[in-house]
Structures are given as C-alpha cells and as structure tokens.
Design a protein around this motif. Structure first.
Motif, mmCIF file in Angstrom:
data_model
loop_
_atom_site.group_PDB
_atom_site.id
_atom_site.type_symbol
_atom_site.label_atom_id
_atom_site.label_comp_id
_atom_site.label_asym_id
_atom_site.label_seq_id
_atom_site.Cartn_x
_atom_site.Cartn_y
_atom_site.Cartn_z
ATOM 1 N N LEU A 40 11.430 8.675 6.185
ATOM 2 C CA LEU A 40 12.451 7.782 6.228
ATOM 3 C C LEU A 40 13.649 7.865 5.315
ATOM 4 C CD1 LEU A 40 14.275 5.723 8.097
ATOM 5 C CD2 LEU A 40 12.697 4.077 6.940
ATOM 6 N N VAL A 41 13.122 7.670 3.997
ATOM 7 C CA VAL A 41 14.122 7.828 2.856
ATOM 8 C C VAL A 41 14.656 9.224 2.775
ATOM 9 C CG1 VAL A 41 13.989 7.452 0.474
ATOM 10 C CG2 VAL A 41 12.673 5.942 1.631
ATOM 11 N N GLY A 42 13.891 10.143 3.010
ATOM 12 C CA GLY A 42 14.288 11.524 2.948
ATOM 13 C C GLY A 42 15.476 11.836 3.948
ATOM 14 N N VAL A 43 15.401 11.181 5.255
ATOM 15 C CA VAL A 43 16.519 11.331 6.053
ATOM 16 C C VAL A 43 17.905 10.713 5.285
ATOM 17 C CG1 VAL A 43 17.192 10.360 8.276
ATOM 18 C CG2 VAL A 43 15.074 11.292 8.232
ATOM 19 N N VAL A 44 17.780 9.524 4.938
ATOM 20 C CA VAL A 44 18.979 8.914 4.140
ATOM 21 C C VAL A 44 19.244 9.878 2.876
ATOM 22 C CG1 VAL A 44 19.876 7.035 3.066
ATOM 23 C CG2 VAL A 44 17.962 6.744 5.012
ATOM 24 N N TYR A 45 18.273 10.098 2.165
ATOM 25 C CA TYR A 45 18.715 10.971 0.957
ATOM 26 C C TYR A 45 19.265 12.198 1.404
ATOM 27 C CZ TYR A 45 17.673 13.486 -3.290
ATOM 28 O OH TYR A 45 18.099 14.203 -4.566
ATOM 29 N N TRP A 57 4.249 7.413 -5.083
ATOM 30 C CA TRP A 57 3.803 7.018 -3.346
ATOM 31 C C TRP A 57 2.431 7.157 -3.388
ATOM 32 C CZ3 TRP A 57 7.627 5.786 -0.542
ATOM 33 C CH2 TRP A 57 9.032 6.231 -0.643
ATOM 34 N N ASN A 58 1.776 6.431 -2.584
ATOM 35 C CA ASN A 58 0.425 6.312 -2.472
ATOM 36 C C ASN A 58 0.007 7.771 -1.542
ATOM 37 O OD1 ASN A 58 -2.419 6.010 -1.738
ATOM 38 N ND2 ASN A 58 -2.012 3.799 -1.391
ATOM 39 N N PRO A 59 -0.577 8.617 -2.300
ATOM 40 C CA PRO A 59 -0.959 9.645 -1.362
ATOM 41 C C PRO A 59 -2.076 9.444 -0.137
ATOM 42 C CG PRO A 59 -2.046 9.789 -3.437
ATOM 43 C CD PRO A 59 -1.166 8.817 -3.523
ATOM 44 N N LYS A 60 -2.676 8.427 -0.276
ATOM 45 C CA LYS A 60 -3.652 8.102 0.767
ATOM 46 C C LYS A 60 -3.176 7.105 1.909
ATOM 47 C CE LYS A 60 -7.542 7.975 -2.389
ATOM 48 N NZ LYS A 60 -8.555 7.471 -3.250
ATOM 49 N N SER A 61 -1.966 6.834 1.724
ATOM 50 C CA SER A 61 -1.219 5.856 2.770
ATOM 51 C C SER A 61 -0.227 6.653 3.817
ATOM 52 C CB SER A 61 -0.305 4.814 2.020
ATOM 53 O OG SER A 61 0.292 3.899 2.960
ATOM 54 N N ARG A 62 -0.643 6.162 5.046
ATOM 55 C CA ARG A 62 0.192 6.783 6.030
ATOM 56 C C ARG A 62 1.413 6.280 6.125
ATOM 57 N NH1 ARG A 62 -3.316 6.787 11.399
ATOM 58 N NH2 ARG A 62 -3.519 4.483 10.896
ATOM 59 N N LEU A 63 1.544 4.892 5.722
ATOM 60 C CA LEU A 63 2.727 4.120 5.774
ATOM 61 C C LEU A 63 3.703 4.922 4.422
ATOM 62 C CD1 LEU A 63 4.539 1.668 6.071
ATOM 63 C CD2 LEU A 63 3.393 0.315 4.019
ATOM 64 N N ALA A 64 3.202 5.153 3.336
ATOM 65 C CA ALA A 64 3.832 5.806 2.471
ATOM 66 C C ALA A 64 4.246 7.228 2.816
ATOM 67 C CB ALA A 64 2.954 6.117 1.089
ATOM 68 N N ALA A 65 3.644 7.710 3.682
ATOM 69 C CA ALA A 65 3.916 9.184 4.150
ATOM 70 C C ALA A 65 5.390 8.970 5.228
ATOM 71 C CB ALA A 65 3.030 9.895 4.840
ATOM 72 N N GLY A 75 0.664 -1.201 -0.010
ATOM 73 C CA GLY A 75 0.019 0.074 -0.028
ATOM 74 C C GLY A 75 0.609 1.410 0.215
ATOM 75 N N ALA A 76 2.059 1.130 0.062
ATOM 76 C CA ALA A 76 3.001 2.096 0.137
ATOM 77 C C ALA A 76 2.968 2.964 -1.303
ATOM 78 C CB ALA A 76 4.428 1.949 0.519
ATOM 79 N N LEU A 77 3.005 2.214 -2.555
ATOM 80 C CA LEU A 77 2.955 2.462 -3.720
ATOM 81 C C LEU A 77 1.923 2.581 -4.518
ATOM 82 C CD1 LEU A 77 6.680 1.423 -4.934
ATOM 83 C CD2 LEU A 77 5.915 3.661 -3.676
#
Length: 116
Positions: free
Chosen positions: A83-88, A70-78, A55-57
């Motif tokens: 998390l990816v933003g921290v690494v990026y 990214w799935n705009p309706k998913s809290r998991l995706a957000a 459900g993330a994508l």
C-alpha cells in the motif's frame, strides 16, 4: 511536508512519515524520521510503537537507538508495504529528493557524487 493519502488513512502526519521512511530506506529510527519530515519526535515514537504492537514492524536495539524495520514474518507488513509502495510510486521525483535529501547509507569508496 506534502500530504498523501497515507495521512488520511492512518490519521496523521507521523504515521505517514514513518511509513514513507520505512518504505524508502527499509528501516528507520524515531529521531531521523522526526527530523526528515518535520514532525514531533513523540508522535513518531508513538506511531513506531503502535506499528510494532500490531506486528507490522520489528525493532532492534543498536546501542541506545531503536531501529525499526518491516516484519518479514507478517502478512500485514507485506500488504502495508504494498500500500505504501503505491503512494510512494506516485510521488514526484523532486518531492522524494526533498523528503529524503539526507543520505543514511555510506557511499562507496571512489564513487562520484552526481548532483542534478
């Protein structure tokens, strides 16, 4: 290809490549991720399918190509995107330039090309 914590957390280079590509571009398709990161197309497609099932994508078809975002309706995706933003954000600019050297978006007409 550099190794980040995403590879350790998600268990492989394909997952890391998919997540970094999605964060950088907002959308991705299997062959481009495979080519940009030097990982197998089969592995990338499996990861994209896995993230979609979670459900993330979400996936849209453009011709014969499946475009994932990214799935705009998913809290998991957000949360995953955060998390990816921290690494990026921790990647050196040279590494980002190396990983995302190929331009995917069209350049504006009459915009100069700046090389550093």
């Amino acid at each position: 290809m550099i190794s980040t914590a995403l590879q350790d957390v998600f268990g492989g280079r394909s997952a890391e490549a998919v997540l970094l590509a999605l964060f950088h571009q907002g959308h991705a398709y299997g062959r481009a991720v495979s080519r940009d990161f030097g990982v197998s197309l089969d592995g990338v497609q499996r990861q994209l399918d896995r993230f979609e099932r979670s459900g993330a994508l979400v996936c849209q078809r453009q011709g014969r190509t499946l475009i994932y975002s990214w799935n705009p309706k998913s809290r998991l995706a957000a949360r995953l995107r955060d998390l990816v933003g921290v690494v990026y954000g921790g990647l050196d600019p040279e590494v980002k330039e190396q990983l995302f050297a190929e331009r995917r978006q069209p350049r504006a007409k009459d915009k100069p090309v700046i090389r550093g």
